[in-house]
Every structure is written in C-alpha cells, then in structure tokens.
Design a protein around this motif. Structure first.
Motif, PDB file in Angstrom:
ATOM      1  N   ARG A 114       0.831  -1.220   0.000  1.00  0.00           N
ATOM      2  CA  ARG A 114       0.000   0.000   0.000  1.00  0.00           C
ATOM      3  C   ARG A 114       0.870   1.277   0.000  1.00  0.00           C
ATOM      4  O   ARG A 114       0.394   2.400  -0.107  1.00  0.00           O
ATOM      5  N   LEU A 115       2.190   1.081   0.117  1.00  0.00           N
ATOM      6  CA  LEU A 115       3.043   2.255   0.348  1.00  0.00           C
ATOM      7  C   LEU A 115       3.851   2.697  -0.867  1.00  0.00           C
ATOM      8  O   LEU A 115       4.780   3.489  -0.734  1.00  0.00           O
ATOM      9  N   PHE A 145       5.541  14.986   9.053  1.00  0.00           N
ATOM     10  CA  PHE A 145       4.576  14.386   9.977  1.00  0.00           C
ATOM     11  C   PHE A 145       3.148  14.667   9.530  1.00  0.00           C
ATOM     12  O   PHE A 145       2.288  13.798   9.590  1.00  0.00           O
ATOM     13  N   SER A 146       2.929  15.887   9.085  1.00  0.00           N
ATOM     14  CA  SER A 146       1.564  16.232   8.699  1.00  0.00           C
ATOM     15  C   SER A 146       1.132  15.399   7.477  1.00  0.00           C
ATOM     16  O   SER A 146       0.028  14.866   7.436  1.00  0.00           O
ATOM     17  N   ILE A 147       2.039  15.228   6.522  1.00  0.00           N
ATOM     18  CA  ILE A 147       1.632  14.486   5.318  1.00  0.00           C
ATOM     19  C   ILE A 147       1.521  12.988   5.612  1.00  0.00           C
ATOM     20  O   ILE A 147       0.676  12.290   5.052  1.00  0.00           O
ATOM     21  N   LEU A 148       2.348  12.491   6.541  1.00  0.00           N
ATOM     22  CA  LEU A 148       2.278  11.057   6.860  1.00  0.00           C
ATOM     23  C   LEU A 148       0.931  10.716   7.509  1.00  0.00           C
ATOM     24  O   LEU A 148       0.321   9.689   7.195  1.00  0.00           O
ATOM     25  N   GLU A 207      -1.797   8.082   5.775  1.00  0.00           N
ATOM     26  CA  GLU A 207      -2.313   6.858   6.403  1.00  0.00           C
ATOM     27  C   GLU A 207      -3.792   6.671   6.070  1.00  0.00           C
ATOM     28  O   GLU A 207      -4.285   5.566   5.989  1.00  0.00           O
ATOM     29  N   GLU A 208      -4.483   7.807   5.915  1.00  0.00           N
ATOM     30  CA  GLU A 208      -5.926   7.731   5.650  1.00  0.00           C
ATOM     31  C   GLU A 208      -6.249   7.732   4.160  1.00  0.00           C
ATOM     32  O   GLU A 208      -7.258   7.181   3.745  1.00  0.00           O
ATOM     33  N   ASN A 209      -5.405   8.378   3.390  1.00  0.00           N
ATOM     34  CA  ASN A 209      -5.676   8.489   1.948  1.00  0.00           C
ATOM     35  C   ASN A 209      -4.509   7.865   1.196  1.00  0.00           C
ATOM     36  O   ASN A 209      -3.378   8.031   1.615  1.00  0.00           O
ATOM     37  N   ASP A 210      -4.796   7.242   0.085  1.00  0.00           N
ATOM     38  CA  ASP A 210      -3.649   6.716  -0.656  1.00  0.00           C
ATOM     39  C   ASP A 210      -3.100   7.793  -1.601  1.00  0.00           C
ATOM     40  O   ASP A 210      -3.508   8.944  -1.557  1.00  0.00           O
ATOM     41  N   PHE A 211      -2.187   7.409  -2.460  1.00  0.00           N
ATOM     42  CA  PHE A 211      -1.479   8.404  -3.263  1.00  0.00           C
ATOM     43  C   PHE A 211      -2.402   9.212  -4.179  1.00  0.00           C
ATOM     44  O   PHE A 211      -2.112  10.377  -4.489  1.00  0.00           O
ATOM     45  N   SER A 212      -3.528   8.596  -4.582  1.00  0.00           N
ATOM     46  CA  SER A 212      -4.396   9.310  -5.531  1.00  0.00           C
ATOM     47  C   SER A 212      -4.828  10.672  -4.968  1.00  0.00           C
ATOM     48  O   SER A 212      -5.008  11.637  -5.714  1.00  0.00           O
ATOM     49  N   TYR A 213      -4.935  10.751  -3.638  1.00  0.00           N
ATOM     50  CA  TYR A 213      -5.317  11.994  -2.977  1.00  0.00           C
ATOM     51  C   TYR A 213      -4.291  13.115  -3.250  1.00  0.00           C
ATOM     52  O   TYR A 213      -4.608  14.288  -3.275  1.00  0.00           O
ATOM     53  N   PHE A 214      -3.014  12.722  -3.439  1.00  0.00           N
ATOM     54  CA  PHE A 214      -1.930  13.697  -3.577  1.00  0.00           C
ATOM     55  C   PHE A 214      -1.468  13.901  -5.027  1.00  0.00           C
ATOM     56  O   PHE A 214      -0.636  14.744  -5.306  1.00  0.00           O
ATOM     57  N   LYS A 272       0.388   7.053 -12.016  1.00  0.00           N
ATOM     58  CA  LYS A 272      -0.592   6.053 -11.574  1.00  0.00           C
ATOM     59  C   LYS A 272      -0.775   6.209 -10.071  1.00  0.00           C
ATOM     60  O   LYS A 272       0.036   6.828  -9.379  1.00  0.00           O
ATOM     61  N   GLU A 273      -1.805   5.553  -9.558  1.00  0.00           N
ATOM     62  CA  GLU A 273      -2.113   5.663  -8.128  1.00  0.00           C
ATOM     63  C   GLU A 273      -1.000   5.082  -7.244  1.00  0.00           C
ATOM     64  O   GLU A 273      -0.878   5.420  -6.083  1.00  0.00           O
ATOM     65  N   ASN A 274      -0.174   4.206  -7.817  1.00  0.00           N
ATOM     66  CA  ASN A 274       0.917   3.635  -7.008  1.00  0.00           C
ATOM     67  C   ASN A 274       2.211   4.448  -7.158  1.00  0.00           C
ATOM     68  O   ASN A 274       3.263   4.019  -6.711  1.00  0.00           O
ATOM     69  N   GLY A 275       2.143   5.589  -7.793  1.00  0.00           N
ATOM     70  CA  GLY A 275       3.322   6.455  -7.910  1.00  0.00           C
ATOM     71  C   GLY A 275       4.172   6.164  -9.136  1.00  0.00           C
ATOM     72  O   GLY A 275       5.174   6.847  -9.367  1.00  0.00           O
ATOM     73  N   SER A 276       3.790   5.167  -9.930  1.00  0.00           N
ATOM     74  CA  SER A 276       4.576   4.934 -11.149  1.00  0.00           C
ATOM     75  C   SER A 276       4.158   5.965 -12.213  1.00  0.00           C
ATOM     76  O   SER A 276       3.090   6.568 -12.118  1.00  0.00           O
ATOM     77  N   ILE A 277       5.034   6.148 -13.218  1.00  0.00           N
ATOM     78  CA  ILE A 277       4.700   7.152 -14.234  1.00  0.00           C
ATOM     79  C   ILE A 277       4.135   6.482 -15.483  1.00  0.00           C
ATOM     80  O   ILE A 277       4.474   5.337 -15.792  1.00  0.00           O
TER      81      ILE A 277
END
Ligand code: BTN
Length: 328
Positions: A149-150, A256-259, A263-270, A303-308
């Motif tokens: 998930r990370l 810390f704030s982004i971590l 935890e609650e949102n996955d990468f798609s949020y960012f 992509k949602e997993n951070g790949s391009i």
C-alpha cells in the motif's frame, strides 16, 4: 557515553569561525588542553577542517552552525510529545541506524545527526554529509498496512519537502520523479535534496518505513564535485537569520503532517499536487530503465501507485515504476 562529546563541545566554541586558544577552550569545556588537542585531532578524522596557528590557537576553516538537540525539541513545541527525538553528533547513517533498531524504537522516532560518515543515497550511491553541508534526518513510521500500500510514499514525502520549501519562502523548487528536490534556475535544474525510503515488514499486513531525508545546505565546491549531477545548497536562498535548527523543524513538521494524511488516503489523494510540482511537466526527457535501456519521450501522467505513464517519441505508452530521469 558519546565518544565525540568533547570534540563537539570544542566545535561549539570554534563554530563562530574565530581563533580560540587551547587554554580558553579547555576552560570553556571544563577540561584540559590535552583533551582539546585530542578533540581537534578527532574532529579532523570526521572531516572537520581545523587550523592550528602558533600563539593564536585554533580556528575552523569557516563559521558553521551546529544542530542543537534542545533548540530543535523546543521549536517542535507540542509535536515533541508525539516524537521520539534522537540526536547524534556523528553517526554512520541515520537510515542504517533506524533500520537496525526499528523493532526497539517507537513509532515516530526522528533521528538527526550533524555528520554522517557513511550516508546512503538511492541506488547504492553515497550521500555526502560533512559538517554543515547537509541536513540529514530519518523518520521511523510504523504503518498498520503492508508495503504493497506504500508504493506512493516516496512521492508523498517529496510533496512534504516542497511544501516545506514554500513555508520557507524558497521559490522555484520542483520535484524530479520519484522524489528528488530540484531548484530551477532559468531552465537548469540543480539537486537540492533527496529521499531514501527503506521498508521493513511484510507486503500485506504491517510494515515500518525508514524515511531518510537529505537536504544540501551549504554546498562547498568539494561537495558539488562529489555529486554526480548539478546540485546546489539552500543556504544562499535563505535570509541569514534562518538557522539549520529551524529548517529541520520545518521539514519534520511537514513530513509528519503528510504522513498522518497518507495513512488515511492513498497516493491518488496527492497525485494532482505532485503533478503540479513536476520539474519535467511536458518536457522531453530521457529515461534510463533498470536494465540500462534508454528511452526518450514525456511523462504524461502518474498512476495511483506512484509509477509514471511514459509516452515515448513513437507515441507508445508504458507504465514505469523505477527508472532514472534526465533532460535530453
Ligand atoms: C538520494 O537522493 O539519493 C537520497 C538521499 C537520502 C539521504 C538521506 S540523509 C539521511 C538519511 N540517511 C542516509 O544514509 N541517507 C538518508
């Protein structure tokens, strides 16, 4: 006992860049002149340049500001209740230390060091961490989810660092995929920081992330020569009253704030925010794959997993999780 205790006490006296006699330092650190002499020798072994001049005493090659544990924990304010702050004057690598100790250390341990003797970069490279040249820290974050998930974590940390640069009013900072922090000057990019994430645990249930952050602070010519790409430090971009102690606090707070959010949102949020900061948005780039293959084209999406999602010059699209990027 910290074997560099007297060396760093001596360093504190010398940090103003002025001459101090052995006698004066000995008095100030409540020790003997022999201890001062040994301390100076020890400082040299960890790459700190100290000049000794007869009748004048000792002087550093240049003024330097040392990270100070009390100043950092004071500035962390309320957050210091949630953080286990560990402070070193000299360490091999803050990441290596946390990797070894992750099971014994609590969640949200932050390790800071003034010097790393074997700082690690991504892809087996080293990270130059001489005194005063680089801000180096590692954060241990124990996730209740598995490593699978990370995959976007390293990009999210890049966003935190970019946000920190905004807070510090440092303009023209961008991200180079996956997580290098770059300064854009005209159309040229200079590396000012990087992230090395090491994971421990399993793919599906829970895992610990060791998040290592290195920021070039005062980039000396010898530092720049050792880095394999154009690089710069942030000291020149800041007003002189901004101390490294303040800088590390700003970085830690943003991370810390982004971590907590990650935890609650996955990468798609960012994702949209990352795309906004992309140093190579719409640029023609060259991409070196792990097998050495070189391809030319553009990053068109993430992509949602951070790949391009990469589109090569023939218009073919490909999803890529690991590669090195450069301008054509
Ligand atoms: C890179 O861009 O290659 C990543 C650099 C990461 C360097 C930091 S400094 C603190 C932490 N400890 C290490 O040994 N490496 C990371």
């Amino acid at each position: 006992m910290d074997k560099f205790k007297f060396a760093f006490k001596t360093l504190e006296i010398l940090s103003d860049g002025n001459f101090h006699s052995g006698e004066e330092i000995a008095r100030a650190i409540s020790s003997s002149r022999v201890t001062v002499w040994k301390s100076v020798k020890q400082l040299k072994t960890i790459g700190v340049e100290v000049f000794a001049v007869r009748k004048k005493g000792y002087r550093l090659a240049k003024q330097v500001e040392i990270l100070n544990e009390n100043k950092v924990s004071q500035e962390m304010g309320e957050l210091s209740q949630f953080i286990n702050l560990e402070f070193f004057n000299v360490i091999e690598s803050t990441n290596t230390y946390l990797l070894k100790e992750s099971e014994n250390k609590p969640h949200a341990t932050v390790v800071l060091s003034n010097i790393q003797t074997k700082g690690k970069g991504r892809r087996g490279r080293s990270w130059q961490s001489k005194l005063g040249e680089s801000l180096t820290m590692s954060i241990l974050w124990k996730f209740g989810v598995g490593a699978s998930r990370l995959s976007g974590l390293s990009l999210v940390i890049g966003i935190a660092l970019k946000r920190a640069m905004d807070k510090l009013n440092i303009p023209n900072i961008f991200l180079k995929w996956p997580n290098d922090l770059m300064l854009k000057n005209d159309e040229n990019l200079f590396k000012i920081g990087g992230v090395l994430i090491e994971l421990k645990g399993d793919m599906e249930s829970r895992c610990s992330a060791i998040i290592g952050i290195g920021i070039n602070y005062e980039a000396s010519n010898s530092l720049l020569k050792k880095i394999d790409q154009p690089a710069a430090g942030i000291k020149n971009l800041l007003s002189p009253d901004v101390s490294p102690n303040h800088l590390v606090c700003v970085f830690i707070k943003e991370v810390f704030s982004i971590l907590s959010n990650f935890e609650e949102n996955d990468f798609s949020y960012f994702k949209e925010e990352w795309i906004k900061y992309n140093a190579h948005h719409n640029n023609d780039i060259k991409l070196t794959k792990p097998n050495g293959e070189l391809v030319f084209g553009k990053i068109i999406d993430l992509k949602e997993n951070g790949s391009i999602i990469f589109e090569n010059n023939k218009g073919e699209k490909e999803t890529i999780l690991t590669a090195e990027i450069g301008l054509t």
